[in-house]
Motif scaffolding. Structure first.
Motif, mmCIF file in Angstrom:
data_model
loop_
_atom_site.group_PDB
_atom_site.id
_atom_site.type_symbol
_atom_site.label_atom_id
_atom_site.label_comp_id
_atom_site.label_asym_id
_atom_site.label_seq_id
_atom_site.Cartn_x
_atom_site.Cartn_y
_atom_site.Cartn_z
ATOM 1 N N LYS A 90 -10.137 -6.303 -1.859
ATOM 2 C CA LYS A 90 -10.987 -7.431 -2.160
ATOM 3 C C LYS A 90 -10.973 -7.876 -3.681
ATOM 4 N N TYR A 91 -10.870 -7.062 -4.514
ATOM 5 C CA TYR A 91 -10.916 -7.128 -6.101
ATOM 6 C C TYR A 91 -9.833 -7.133 -6.707
ATOM 7 N N THR A 92 -8.763 -7.532 -6.058
ATOM 8 C CA THR A 92 -7.215 -7.315 -6.525
ATOM 9 C C THR A 92 -6.549 -8.706 -5.964
ATOM 10 N N GLU A 93 -6.078 -9.689 -7.074
ATOM 11 C CA GLU A 93 -5.455 -10.929 -6.570
ATOM 12 C C GLU A 93 -4.047 -10.284 -6.294
ATOM 13 N N ASP A 94 -3.502 -11.390 -5.466
ATOM 14 C CA ASP A 94 -1.926 -10.934 -4.835
ATOM 15 C C ASP A 94 -1.090 -11.291 -6.260
ATOM 16 N N PRO A 95 -0.156 -10.504 -6.338
ATOM 17 C CA PRO A 95 0.406 -9.573 -5.221
ATOM 18 C C PRO A 95 -0.397 -8.118 -5.441
ATOM 19 N N LYS A 96 -0.848 -7.726 -4.572
ATOM 20 C CA LYS A 96 -1.731 -6.610 -4.720
ATOM 21 C C LYS A 96 -0.720 -5.055 -4.611
ATOM 22 N N CYS A 97 -1.090 -4.295 -5.479
ATOM 23 C CA CYS A 97 -0.149 -3.096 -5.411
ATOM 24 C C CYS A 97 -1.126 -2.170 -5.596
ATOM 25 N N LEU A 103 0.877 -1.228 -0.117
ATOM 26 C CA LEU A 103 -0.121 -0.044 0.103
ATOM 27 C C LEU A 103 0.780 1.207 -0.049
ATOM 28 N N ASP A 104 0.860 2.059 -0.997
ATOM 29 C CA ASP A 104 1.503 3.233 -1.035
ATOM 30 C C ASP A 104 0.698 4.595 -0.877
#
Ligand code: ADP
Length: 651
Positions: free
Chosen positions: A554-561, A523-524
């Protein structure tokens, strides 16, 4: 959830159709009825106007028929009142001059025509045949010595004693003088010798009166209507021809001389009886059987009708034109409107126009004739009806408009009611459905803990952490429901105060806890320096950012950016949440702010969503005078931007 949404859609349609059909019927049926009534009313109105006019005109037509009948009864009375002691020519002239008839045949007691008669006025006599006459005729016809012949005829005249013989000799003398080119002497002989009372009765062998014949000859010779002698002779002849008293000229001679005189001096000499003479002559020549009764019947000649006087001694002759004109004259004094005409139709004849407004048979002498009333301008009838029809039309139109407006109002209210009912249903279904999952998980974990008496501490801790997570999810859901419910009821209260955007971002990041702390999640957070203050309910805006971050997670697969940014733009502060997740299709991107909308409900449920998050976000942002937008690409990620106006620009 997609399955549920579909089922709900089907139910909605099923519920909606009957209502729509009913509403449609509510408009169509009354409209159709009103239209039908209107057409019927319009037709009836036209018929009624026609009927009313018919009644009015029927009265007038009856009055006219009575006048026509009366008119003909007077004619018959005039015919009956004729004094049969008078001479036939006098009766003829009297009836024609009084315009009782166009032509008249007077019969004698034996039923033979007395005037005009087919017989000469008296039995034929032989022409004179003395030696002097033979000599004179020889000079005239064989030797063509007209001067000598004139002299010979003059001598005979001087020596003869009978009126007829003298007149005949003078006629021959004048004829020869004219042939010899001495017309002037001939005319002098006529005026001096013949035009005296003594020769008034003189006739030739065929019964023709001599003096009028000689006068006719003289006029043909002179030919100049301005000449004094012409005028003298013409006047004498005119008065003789107009005189029907005894001795009356035979009709043939009278007709011939009248026509001659009229042709020589058409302007001055008018014989009112000439047309009657001609018509009667045609009638007599055609040997028409005498009429049997006082009813006007066709006599056999085209357009000529006749009837018998009640005495039976007179046949009165009429042309169709006269019958029609007489009735027209009576009609004119009837005072009918200008565009109404009365046609007179003889028996057996077709009317000139197919449809008459009213028709009436004439009785009396004109039995079989019909009076037909026509309205010249049929639009006149329509105009009268149109006024009433316009009233019907406007009333009908008003009724239809009122029905349509009422239906629209009812439809609007029904729609609102149904929307509310649907919302309630959806809310109840969603709430119960979404609450079930975390509750079931917690119950399972608690049961496992209770059953496993020998569970070690790390395991218990792990279970408790799981229960705590489900609890948070549950609270989050219930928060969303409560906010949504307050939104719907208009009870959501915001405590607006000047707030630093950086503070809001920090509060949101703090509230995340360790949600973004896994190694596969980055998380930036970027906060632009010196951001101006905003007027906002800090907690509400924190909820907005948390919702967006929660969705990004929720709607982002790993790796999440994931990036959270705060920066100024056009007098607003932008809070931007960007992810590298599944993204949205352009169509779905437009609908994500709708209540209960979810692209894929399995994914949402796994993350504890119910399709209300973004609609709440939009509600809060709008309440702050801001806006929210999404820029997304399927498979590449989404960027949600919330803009809240800075404090100074928010008035
Ligand atoms: P939910 O509680 O289901 O997340 P939301 O109103 O927050 O409800 O979101 C509505 C729908 O929008 C979600 O179900 C999801 O399909 C879609 N959506 C929201 N945020 C994102 C995102 N960052 N990336 C992809 N899809 C998203």
């Amino acid at each position: 959830m997609a399955g549920r949404a579909l089922k709900t859609g089907v139910r909605r349609d099923q519920r909606l159709w009957p209502v729509l059909m009913l509403l449609l019927l509510a408009v169509i049926v009354p409209t159709a009825c009103v239209l039908w009534f209107m057409t019927e009313a319009m037709r009836n109105e036209r018929l009624a106007v026609r009927q009313r006019l018919k009644e009015v005109y029927h009265g007038q037509l009856v009055a006219l028929e009575q006048r026509v009948r009366e008119f003909w009864r007077e004619k018959l009375e005039a015919l009956a009142a004729v004094d049969l002691q008078r001479s036939a020519p006098e009766i003829f002239a009297g009836l024609v001059n009084e315009k009782v008839a166009d032509g008249v045949v007077v019969f004698d007691a034996s039923g033979q025509p007395a005037y005009p008669s087919r017989l000469p006025p008296r039995p034929a006599i032989l022409p004179p045949d003395s030696a002097d006459w033979r000599h004179a005729r020889e000079l005239e016809f064989e030797r063509a010595d007209y001067a000598a012949a004139a002299g010979a005829y003059a001598r005979i005249a001087g020596e003869s004693s009978g009126v007829d013989s003298v007149a005949l000799a003078r006629q021959a003398q004048i004829r020869c003088l004219v042939k010899a080119g001495d017309s002037q002497t001939g005319i002098t002989v006529l005026t001096d010798e013949l035009m005296v009372d003594e020769f008034r009765r003189a006739t030739n062998a065929k019964g023709r009166f001599i003096v009028p014949d000689v006068q006719g000859l003289a006029l043909q010779v002179i030919r100049d209507a301005q000449d004094a002698q012409f005028r003298l002779i013409a006047e004498s002849l005119r008065s003789r021809l107009s005189d029907y008293r005894d001795p009356a000229l035979p009709a043939g001679q009278r007709r011939f001389l009248m026509a001659l005189l009229q042709s020589l001096s058409p302007d001055e000499l008018i014989f009112p009886t000439l047309e009657a003479e001609r018509l009667t002559a045609r009638y007599v020549d055609a040997e028409v059987p005498a009429p049997g009764n006082t009813t006007l019947l066709p006599c056999g000649l085209p357009d000529v009708w006749h009837l018998a006087a009640p005495t039976g001694r007179i046949a009165a002759i009429f042309t169709r034109e006269t019958v029609v004109n007489d009735i027209r004259m009576l009609t004119a004094s009837q005072g009918l409107p200008a565009d109404v005409t009365v046609e007179v139709v003889p028996p057996g004849a077709p009317p000139s126009r197919a449809s008459a407004l009213e028709s009436l048979p004439v009785g009396g002498s004109l039995a079989g004739w019909r009076l037909m009333l026509h309205v010249e301008d049929a639009r006149f009838l329509d105009t009268a009806a149109d006024r009433q029809i316009a009233v019907y039309l406007w009333t009908g139109l008003l009724a239809v408009v009122v029905v349509a407006i009422l239906t629209l109002l009812i439809a609007g209210s029904l729609r609102g009611q149904m929307k509310l009912a649907r919302l309630k249903n959806d809310l109840v279904a969603t709430v119960s459905h979404e609450l079930k999952t975390p509750l079931a998980s917690m119950r399972l974990l608690v049961d496992s803990l209770l059953d496993d008496e020998k569970a070690d501490e790390p395991q218990v801790r792990e279970y408790l952490q799981l229960i705590a997570r489900e609890n948070t999810r549950l609270s989050h859901l219930i928060d969303n429901f409560l906010t949504f419910s307050r939104m719907q009821r208009g009870r959501q209260v915001f405590r607006i105060a000047e707030t630093r955007p950086a503070e809001i971002v920090t509060m949101a990041v703090d509230a995340l806890g360790d949600k973004f702390s896994s190694p596969a999640c980055r998380l930036d957070v970027e906060i632009a320096p010196d951001l101006p203050m905003i007027n906002a309910d800090a907690d509400a805006i924190v909820t907005v950012i948390l919702n967006l971050l929660d969705n990004a997670h929720k709607y982002t697969e790993d790796p999440k950016c994931i990036a959270l940014r705060a920066y100024p733009k056009n007098g607003s502060i932008c809070f931007e949440v960007q992810d590298n997740g599944m993204g949205l299709s352009p169509r779905n991107a437009k609908r994500v702010f709708d209540r209960f909308f979810q692209v894929d409900d399995r994914l949402s449920r796994a993350g504890g969503g119910c399709g209300l998050g973004l609609s709440i976000v939009q509600f809060v942002v709008n309440a702050h005078g801001g806006s929210i937008s999404v820029d997304s690409e399927l498979g590449r990620g989404s960027t949600f931007v919330v803009q809240i106006p800075v404090a100074s620009s928010l008035s």
